[in-house]
Motif scaffolding. Structure first.
Motif, PDB file in Angstrom:
ATOM      1  N   MET A  33     -27.996  14.582  17.749  1.00 59.54           N
ATOM      2  CA  MET A  33     -27.479  13.298  17.667  1.00 59.54           C
ATOM      3  C   MET A  33     -26.004  13.511  17.837  1.00 59.54           C
ATOM      4  O   MET A  33     -25.181  14.113  17.428  1.00 59.54           O
ATOM      5  N   LYS A  34     -25.615  12.551  18.840  1.00 60.88           N
ATOM      6  CA  LYS A  34     -24.005  12.673  19.284  1.00 60.88           C
ATOM      7  C   LYS A  34     -23.519  11.732  18.143  1.00 60.88           C
ATOM      8  O   LYS A  34     -23.634  10.871  17.433  1.00 60.88           O
ATOM      9  N   PRO A  35     -22.292  12.480  17.577  1.00 56.25           N
ATOM     10  CA  PRO A  35     -21.550  12.034  16.470  1.00 56.25           C
ATOM     11  C   PRO A  35     -20.583  11.028  16.991  1.00 56.25           C
ATOM     12  O   PRO A  35     -20.441  10.614  18.146  1.00 56.25           O
ATOM     13  N   SER A  36     -20.347  10.054  16.048  1.00 55.41           N
ATOM     14  CA  SER A  36     -19.842   8.725  16.313  1.00 55.41           C
ATOM     15  C   SER A  36     -18.175   8.976  16.677  1.00 55.41           C
ATOM     16  O   SER A  36     -17.590   9.757  15.755  1.00 55.41           O
ATOM     17  N   ARG A  37     -17.738   8.170  17.461  1.00 54.14           N
ATOM     18  CA  ARG A  37     -16.169   8.165  17.741  1.00 54.14           C
ATOM     19  C   ARG A  37     -15.555   7.421  16.664  1.00 54.14           C
ATOM     20  O   ARG A  37     -14.256   7.528  16.432  1.00 54.14           O
ATOM     21  N   PHE A  38     -16.316   6.776  15.761  1.00 52.48           N
ATOM     22  CA  PHE A  38     -15.573   6.049  14.685  1.00 52.48           C
ATOM     23  C   PHE A  38     -15.828   6.607  13.167  1.00 52.48           C
ATOM     24  O   PHE A  38     -17.095   6.820  13.153  1.00 52.48           O
ATOM     25  N   THR A  39     -15.266   6.579  12.431  1.00 54.25           N
ATOM     26  CA  THR A  39     -15.377   7.013  11.052  1.00 54.25           C
ATOM     27  C   THR A  39     -15.925   5.624  10.205  1.00 54.25           C
ATOM     28  O   THR A  39     -15.889   4.545  10.739  1.00 54.25           O
ATOM     29  N   GLU A  40     -16.573   5.806   9.384  1.00 51.36           N
ATOM     30  CA  GLU A  40     -17.288   4.737   8.334  1.00 51.36           C
ATOM     31  C   GLU A  40     -16.154   3.688   7.824  1.00 51.36           C
ATOM     32  O   GLU A  40     -16.523   2.410   8.160  1.00 51.36           O
ATOM     33  N   GLU A  41     -14.846   4.191   7.578  1.00 49.12           N
ATOM     34  CA  GLU A  41     -13.822   3.463   7.526  1.00 49.12           C
ATOM     35  C   GLU A  41     -13.315   2.372   8.494  1.00 49.12           C
ATOM     36  O   GLU A  41     -13.199   1.196   8.284  1.00 49.12           O
ATOM     37  N   GLN A  42     -13.515   2.946   9.624  1.00 51.15           N
ATOM     38  CA  GLN A  42     -13.199   2.349  10.879  1.00 51.15           C
ATOM     39  C   GLN A  42     -14.222   1.125  11.211  1.00 51.15           C
ATOM     40  O   GLN A  42     -13.953   0.003  11.567  1.00 51.15           O
ATOM     41  N   ILE A  43     -15.556   1.600  11.006  1.00 50.46           N
ATOM     42  CA  ILE A  43     -16.699   0.708  11.376  1.00 50.46           C
ATOM     43  C   ILE A  43     -16.586  -0.358  10.392  1.00 50.46           C
ATOM     44  O   ILE A  43     -16.764  -1.604  10.650  1.00 50.46           O
ATOM     45  N   ILE A  44     -16.400  -0.266   9.198  1.00 43.94           N
ATOM     46  CA  ILE A  44     -16.212  -1.209   8.084  1.00 43.94           C
ATOM     47  C   ILE A  44     -14.869  -2.229   8.511  1.00 43.94           C
ATOM     48  O   ILE A  44     -15.139  -3.366   8.302  1.00 43.94           O
ATOM     49  N   GLY A  45     -13.909  -1.401   9.027  1.00 45.71           N
ATOM     50  CA  GLY A  45     -12.721  -2.281   9.408  1.00 45.71           C
ATOM     51  C   GLY A  45     -13.192  -3.422  10.488  1.00 45.71           C
ATOM     52  O   GLY A  45     -12.891  -4.480  10.622  1.00 45.71           O
TER      53      GLY A  45
ATOM     54  N   GLY B  71     -14.140  -1.278  22.393  1.00 45.09           N
ATOM     55  CA  GLY B  71     -14.982  -0.481  23.539  1.00 45.09           C
ATOM     56  C   GLY B  71     -16.355  -0.046  22.943  1.00 45.09           C
ATOM     57  O   GLY B  71     -16.736   0.938  23.095  1.00 45.09           O
ATOM     58  N   ILE B  72     -17.127  -1.091  22.120  1.00 38.92           N
ATOM     59  CA  ILE B  72     -18.336  -0.809  21.795  1.00 38.92           C
ATOM     60  C   ILE B  72     -19.277  -2.074  22.332  1.00 38.92           C
ATOM     61  O   ILE B  72     -18.744  -3.143  22.884  1.00 38.92           O
ATOM     62  N   SER B  73     -20.602  -1.404  22.441  1.00 36.11           N
ATOM     63  CA  SER B  73     -21.547  -2.655  23.048  1.00 36.11           C
ATOM     64  C   SER B  73     -21.904  -3.504  21.546  1.00 36.11           C
ATOM     65  O   SER B  73     -21.764  -3.293  20.889  1.00 36.11           O
TER      66      SER B  73
END
Length: 78
Positions: A1-13, A32-34
């Motif tokens: 599985m490809k790792p995410s470009r974003f950390t969990e903190e960034q995702i929550i932000g 830059g996300i779908s």
């Protein structure tokens, strides 16, 4: 599985940014996300704080290690 470009903190932000009133399409375009990715994140991280997300990640890692140990033990028994 490809790792995410974003950390969990960034995702929550990013999720908080949309909750603050920004349009979902604008937030997706800015980062830059779908929209599918955004809603997948919302289903997983919606309502979580950063500390909760870190705790969730730690529990998932521990669960993975325990599953691996159990599988190895079952192979040894067989």
């Amino acid at each position: 599985m490809k790792p995410s470009r974003f950390t969990e903190e960034q995702i929550i932000g990013i999720l908080r940014e949309q909750e603050a009133g920004a349009a979902t399409a604008d937030v997706c375009r800015k980062h830059g996300i779908s929209s599918a990715t955004f809603y997948k994140w919302k289903a997983r991280y919606g309502g979580l704080e950063v500390s909760d997300a870190k705790r969730l990640k730690a529990l998932e890692d521990e669960n993975t290690k325990l599953k691996k140990l159990l599988a190895e033990a079952m192979l040894d028994n067989a």
